[in-house]
Design an enzyme around this catalytic site. Structure first.
Site, PDB file in Angstrom:
ATOM      1  N   ARG A  53       0.657  -1.163  -0.037  1.00  0.00           N
ATOM      2  CA  ARG A  53      -0.060  -0.087  -0.028  1.00  0.00           C
ATOM      3  C   ARG A  53       0.790   1.347  -0.139  1.00  0.00           C
ATOM      4  NH1 ARG A  53      -4.741  -1.773   4.415  1.00  0.00           N
ATOM      5  NH2 ARG A  53      -5.854  -2.887   2.956  1.00  0.00           N
ATOM      6  N   GLU A  61      -1.086  -9.372  -4.270  1.00  0.00           N
ATOM      7  CA  GLU A  61      -2.463 -10.120  -4.606  1.00  0.00           C
ATOM      8  C   GLU A  61      -2.512 -11.698  -4.761  1.00  0.00           C
ATOM      9  OE1 GLU A  61      -5.615  -9.392  -3.839  1.00  0.00           O
ATOM     10  OE2 GLU A  61      -4.902  -7.230  -3.069  1.00  0.00           O
ATOM     11  N   THR A 121      -3.388 -16.926   2.182  1.00  0.00           N
ATOM     12  CA  THR A 121      -2.122 -16.821   3.023  1.00  0.00           C
ATOM     13  C   THR A 121      -2.209 -15.581   3.800  1.00  0.00           C
ATOM     14  OG1 THR A 121      -0.815 -17.906   1.305  1.00  0.00           O
ATOM     15  CG2 THR A 121       0.178 -16.871   3.274  1.00  0.00           C
ATOM     16  N   GLY A 180       3.142 -22.213  -0.867  1.00  0.00           N
ATOM     17  CA  GLY A 180       2.442 -23.307  -1.358  1.00  0.00           C
ATOM     18  C   GLY A 180       1.551 -22.858  -2.600  1.00  0.00           C
ATOM     19  N   TYR A 181       0.945 -23.651  -3.282  1.00  0.00           N
ATOM     20  CA  TYR A 181      -0.132 -23.412  -4.330  1.00  0.00           C
ATOM     21  C   TYR A 181       1.091 -22.828  -5.707  1.00  0.00           C
ATOM     22  CZ  TYR A 181      -3.930 -23.683  -1.358  1.00  0.00           C
ATOM     23  OH  TYR A 181      -4.865 -23.897  -0.304  1.00  0.00           O
ATOM     24  N   TYR A 200     -11.642 -11.371  -9.549  1.00  0.00           N
ATOM     25  CA  TYR A 200     -11.036 -10.496  -8.551  1.00  0.00           C
ATOM     26  C   TYR A 200      -9.563  -9.947  -8.610  1.00  0.00           C
ATOM     27  CZ  TYR A 200      -8.891  -9.516  -4.172  1.00  0.00           C
ATOM     28  OH  TYR A 200      -7.985  -8.549  -3.337  1.00  0.00           O
ATOM     29  N   ASP A 258     -13.790 -10.334  -3.036  1.00  0.00           N
ATOM     30  CA  ASP A 258     -13.350 -11.467  -2.496  1.00  0.00           C
ATOM     31  C   ASP A 258     -13.895 -11.784  -1.162  1.00  0.00           C
ATOM     32  OD1 ASP A 258     -12.999  -9.494  -0.315  1.00  0.00           O
ATOM     33  OD2 ASP A 258     -10.446 -10.060  -0.334  1.00  0.00           O
ATOM     34  N   CYS A 280     -19.270  -5.038  15.904  1.00  0.00           N
ATOM     35  CA  CYS A 280     -20.249  -4.161  15.300  1.00  0.00           C
ATOM     36  C   CYS A 280     -20.205  -2.727  16.086  1.00  0.00           C
ATOM     37  CB  CYS A 280     -21.827  -4.517  15.551  1.00  0.00           C
ATOM     38  SG  CYS A 280     -21.823  -6.276  14.684  1.00  0.00           S
TER      39      CYS A 280
END
Length: 360
Positions: free
Chosen positions: A31, A43, A49, A87-88, A126, A144, A208
């Site tokens: 950011r 992203e 993760t 991973g992935y 997304y 998302d 809340c």
């Protein structure tokens, strides 16, 4: 899901949500400098993760591959080593495939177009929406799980968020909001996601009292916010027994490459066999591979959870007298640490092996 009253409620959310975000947004490295490459990389890394886990990977990756041309040129072993533990691994491969297309067709710069981004490998609605809005300020939704949760609670909707038509309806509702605040599209998308990741998070009661949208939230008014969103239960994962071998021969360890298709495709692994083998069965399996263990020691069991399957692992440390039938590659501790990517599925055992090798 967002027609009528729902759309009207969503249109009221920008002022309180953007004010809250401006005061409470987490300080995240991607950011601070939302350059397109940095946003895109973050992203992909953040998919399934945690933010805190991603931060060191993000910094290390950018140091090694600071831009899209560098990513496009990177040898696969370097890319896989940088990704090790996230991973992935197909996400990393798609990242590089997309980088090569961008280098060839767009001069090494991501296109400032949602439609063109969507055509790149690894870009779904997304990711394309996130990069388009966060990096380029385009008024397109980035929906998302966090956004679906916030909107479901805001509208007191019991629609199943796992259904494509529900996600599409939420996307259209967010698109309508963004049309009214085109200059703040990226901030709004990040704000509603931030709310869903913090005060209105999963697996816990929503806060809340601190939420900037509580005055608008129908779920809060009706006392049902914690019950939402509704999501169809996932199919139970298949359990699979594996026996993992830490093989040592003359101070080196055995690794082997997995098949190019299927789970953990093309990655290096510790040798393993189907089933939970007894010590006698483990010795027999090793002999079949041309290995005669001098010592065989049972290790603690371990478990690793993939998306659709979980491995229940039995482990053995074996010192051998031979290098086997040629199907194994024998590497030093330094090579194992620096050059060979071992998936996190084997983390419970690879750490033991590295410690053993480095002690000599």
């Amino acid at each position: 899901m967002t027609e009528g009253l729902g759309t009207a409620l969503l249109l009221e959310t920008p002022p309180p949500l953007l004010l809250w975000y401006g005061q409470n947004a987490r300080d995240l490295p991607w950011r601070r400098d939302p350059a397109p490459y940095r946003v895109w990389l973050s992203e992909i890394m953040l998919q399934q993760t945690r933010v805190e886990a991603v931060k060191p990977y993000f910094a290390r990756f950018l140091e090694a591959l600071p831009d899209i041309p560098a990513l496009a040129r990177a040898p696969e072993p370097v890319l896989m080593k940088l990704w090790e533990g996230l991973g992935y691994y197909n996400r990393a491969r798609n990242l590089q495939k997309a980088a090569r297309i961008v280098a060839e067709q767009y001069g090494g710069t991501l296109p400032a177009s949602y439609e063109q981004l969507l055509k790149l490998p690894g870009f779904g609605p997304y990711t394309a929406g996130a990069v388009a809005s966060f990096a380029f300020g385009l008024p397109v939704p980035a929906v998302d799980g966090n956004v679906l949760r916030v909107v479901s609670r805001l509208l007191a909707s019991r629609a199943d968020i796992s259904r494509p038509e529900v996600k599409a309806a939420v996307s259209e509702g967010i698109r309508t909001v963004l049309e009214g605040i085109p200059d703040q599209a990226g901030s709004y998308n990040q704000a509603i996601m931030e709310l869903g990741a913090t005060l209105c998070g999963p697996n816990t009661a929503p806060d809340c009292a601190a939420c900037p949208l509580s005055a608008l939230c129908l779920g809060y008014r009706q006392g049902i916010a914690r019950e939402l969103p509704v999501k169809a239960p996932k199919r139970p994962r298949r359990a699979e027994n594996r026996t993992v071998f830490l093989l040592v021969f003359r101070g080196r360890a055995a690794v082997r490459r997995r098949p190019e298709q299927g789970l953990l495709a093309g990655l290096w692994e510790l040798p393993n066999a189907a089933g939970a083998l007894t010590p006698a069965e483990a010795r027999a399996w090793l002999r079949e591979q041309g290995l005669e263990p001098v010592k065989l020691r049972a290790l603690r069991p371990a478990k690793h959870i993939f998306t659709h399957v979980e491995w229940h692992m039995t482990g053995y440390l074996a010192e051998t007298e031979a290098a086997g039938d040629g199907s194994l590659l024998w590497v030093s501790g330094q090579e194992l640490r620096e050059q060979y990517t071992i998936p996190s599925a084997f983390r419970a055992y690879s750490g033991i092996l590295l410690e053993l090798l480095e002690k000599g």
